[in-house]
Design a protein around this motif. Structure first.
Motif, PDB file in Angstrom:
ATOM      1  N   GLU A 193       0.861  -1.192   0.000  1.00  0.00           N
ATOM      2  CA  GLU A 193       0.000   0.000   0.000  1.00  0.00           C
ATOM      3  C   GLU A 193       0.890   1.232   0.000  1.00  0.00           C
ATOM      4  O   GLU A 193       1.761   1.375   0.860  1.00  0.00           O
ATOM      5  N   GLU A 194       0.709   2.111  -0.973  1.00  0.00           N
ATOM      6  CA  GLU A 194       1.550   3.316  -1.006  1.00  0.00           C
ATOM      7  C   GLU A 194       1.125   4.273   0.102  1.00  0.00           C
ATOM      8  O   GLU A 194      -0.044   4.338   0.483  1.00  0.00           O
ATOM      9  N   ARG A 195       2.084   5.028   0.634  1.00  0.00           N
ATOM     10  CA  ARG A 195       1.828   5.881   1.789  1.00  0.00           C
ATOM     11  C   ARG A 195       1.707   7.352   1.423  1.00  0.00           C
ATOM     12  O   ARG A 195       1.263   8.159   2.233  1.00  0.00           O
ATOM     13  N   ASN A 196       2.107   7.713   0.220  1.00  0.00           N
ATOM     14  CA  ASN A 196       2.033   9.106  -0.199  1.00  0.00           C
ATOM     15  C   ASN A 196       1.442   9.165  -1.605  1.00  0.00           C
ATOM     16  O   ASN A 196       2.155   9.043  -2.591  1.00  0.00           O
ATOM     17  N   ARG A 197       0.155   9.358  -1.674  1.00  0.00           N
ATOM     18  CA  ARG A 197      -0.528   9.343  -2.965  1.00  0.00           C
ATOM     19  C   ARG A 197      -0.326  10.628  -3.764  1.00  0.00           C
ATOM     20  O   ARG A 197      -0.724  10.719  -4.923  1.00  0.00           O
ATOM     21  N   LEU A 198       0.292  11.627  -3.128  1.00  0.00           N
ATOM     22  CA  LEU A 198       0.504  12.897  -3.819  1.00  0.00           C
ATOM     23  C   LEU A 198       1.768  12.883  -4.671  1.00  0.00           C
ATOM     24  O   LEU A 198       1.932  13.737  -5.551  1.00  0.00           O
ATOM     25  N   ALA A 199       2.647  11.960  -4.406  1.00  0.00           N
ATOM     26  CA  ALA A 199       3.921  11.889  -5.155  1.00  0.00           C
ATOM     27  C   ALA A 199       3.918  10.651  -6.048  1.00  0.00           C
ATOM     28  O   ALA A 199       3.302   9.639  -5.721  1.00  0.00           O
ATOM     29  N   PRO A 200       4.595  10.711  -7.194  1.00  0.00           N
ATOM     30  CA  PRO A 200       4.679   9.533  -8.061  1.00  0.00           C
ATOM     31  C   PRO A 200       5.333   8.369  -7.318  1.00  0.00           C
ATOM     32  O   PRO A 200       6.314   8.556  -6.599  1.00  0.00           O
ATOM     33  N   PHE A 201       4.774   7.183  -7.501  1.00  0.00           N
ATOM     34  CA  PHE A 201       5.325   6.002  -6.841  1.00  0.00           C
ATOM     35  C   PHE A 201       6.444   5.410  -7.689  1.00  0.00           C
ATOM     36  O   PHE A 201       6.335   5.334  -8.912  1.00  0.00           O
ATOM     37  N   TYR A 202       7.532   4.991  -7.044  1.00  0.00           N
ATOM     38  CA  TYR A 202       8.599   4.318  -7.774  1.00  0.00           C
ATOM     39  C   TYR A 202       9.202   3.222  -6.902  1.00  0.00           C
ATOM     40  O   TYR A 202       9.099   3.238  -5.664  1.00  0.00           O
ATOM     41  N   GLY A 203       9.837   2.290  -7.561  1.00  0.00           N
ATOM     42  CA  GLY A 203      10.530   1.234  -6.838  1.00  0.00           C
ATOM     43  C   GLY A 203      11.485   0.498  -7.759  1.00  0.00           C
ATOM     44  O   GLY A 203      11.235   0.396  -8.970  1.00  0.00           O
ATOM     45  N   GLN A 204      12.579   0.010  -7.203  1.00  0.00           N
ATOM     46  CA  GLN A 204      13.537  -0.778  -7.980  1.00  0.00           C
ATOM     47  C   GLN A 204      14.124  -1.866  -7.095  1.00  0.00           C
ATOM     48  O   GLN A 204      14.417  -1.648  -5.918  1.00  0.00           O
ATOM     49  N   ILE A 205      14.285  -3.051  -7.668  1.00  0.00           N
ATOM     50  CA  ILE A 205      14.914  -4.169  -6.977  1.00  0.00           C
ATOM     51  C   ILE A 205      16.088  -4.650  -7.810  1.00  0.00           C
ATOM     52  O   ILE A 205      15.933  -4.988  -8.978  1.00  0.00           O
TER      53      ILE A 205
END
Length: 320
Positions: A33-45
């Motif tokens: 679940e994302e915690r900051n919906r105002l900022a674009p979500f990103y992630g890298q593994i």
């Protein structure tokens, strides 16, 4: 480490669903679940492997990760996971305990029971995944140890972080022959870190010796290419005397000095046998792995493998 998943490869409106799939495939069935919906979500593994142990680096936006009873029923995989905080903060919740991690700290959690990971801001951390069968016998009762903070400033905390960073940045150079001892060293360090929470456990001589031996091996792999590496250098780095280092290695088949030479020789043989490295001279390979005398290297190589280095290279090139 190799990039495994990144939200940069998908449209922004698909990034969260893509990320959920990424963490599920990499670790186990989870809800995110994302915690900051105002900022674009990103992630890298980014990912690497040491034997059966998965070592990943995660960089992502604020989020809450949950392993629920429903997700366990859907996918009941048995793994013991360690989060080692690199940047930002992480809260690990499991078995009625809460561990608040800051950079350098790490904690254990178990995929066979529900847990939560909470990241209130952007973060980076290493996640080490060990199959349950490979670590449970060392921990005996992992449920005593989950969601407990192991401080990054402790000696075992520093040893674990150094070992994981060695794997993260040099995994491709460890070589096949180094994988098994490095895997053993990682298991020993991680179990020692978890057991350090239970002082009585580490006061037992066999556990303490195993923890020291694991730390020694991890240090050796970090400095294997250094020609100055010796028992005295290891003792100084660990803040103990040379006799303590020798005693910790009493349970091994080889002395520590000989074991170091064997690791160097095995890695040198791997590179000499690798056609993609045929542009390197035998001397360059020998010196790369910590030897500083070519005549001594050739004698030691032949004694170990019953063949001269040049013969091994000729045979590997003939198979191309």
């Amino acid at each position: 480490m190799q990039p495994l998943w990144t939200t940069a490869s998908v449209p922004q409106n698909e990034s969260l669903s893509y990320w959920v799939e990424a963490v599920c495939r990499t670790y186990t069935a989870l809800d995110c679940e994302e915690r900051n919906r105002l900022a674009p979500f990103y992630g890298q593994i980014d990912a690497g492997m040491v034997g059966e142990i998965g070592v990943t680096q995660v960089r992502a936006s604020a989020q809450k990760v949950r392993r629920t009873r429903r997700s366990i029923a859907r996918h009941d995989e048995d793994k013991l996971l360690f989060s080692i905080q690199k940047r930002g903060r992480c809260t690990v919740v499991q078995d009625g305990r809460v561990a608040a991690l800051t950079p350098g700290d790490f904690a254990l959690y178990d995929t066979t029971r529900p847990y939560e990971l909470i990241f209130d801001a952007e973060f980076a951390q290493y996640v080490v995944a060990v199959p349950g069968h490979a670590l449970r016998p060392l921990l005996k009762m992992p449920e005593r140890l989950t969601a407990r903070r192991i401080p990054g400033g402790s000696s075992i905390g520093r040893a674990v972080l150094n070992a994981i960073e060695t794997v993260a940045w040099n995994n491709g150079d460890l070589g096949y022959d180094a994988q098994c001892p490095m895997e053993e060293a990682l298991r020993g360090l991680l179990s020692a870190g978890a057991l350090s929470l239970l002082g009585a456990e580490l006061r037992k001589s066999d556990t303490a010796s195993g923890a020291r031996r694991a730390a020694i091996k991890a240090y050796v792999f970090q400095h294997l290419r250094d020609p100055a590496l010796c028992v005295g250098m290891i003792a100084a780095a660990q803040g103990v005397d040379v006799s303590t280092i020798h005693r910790a290695f009493d349970g091994e088949d080889e002395t520590l000095s000989r074991w170091i030479w064997i690791q160097r020789l095995e890695n040198a043989r791997r590179d000499i046998s690798d056609p993609s490295k045929s542009h390197l001279t035998l001397t360059e390979i020998a010196f790369f792995w910590g030897f500083n005398d070519m005549a001594h290297f050739s004698r030691a190589f032949k004694a170990r493998f019953d063949q001269a280095p040049r013969v091994v290279r000729q045979q590997s090139l003939a198979l191309r």
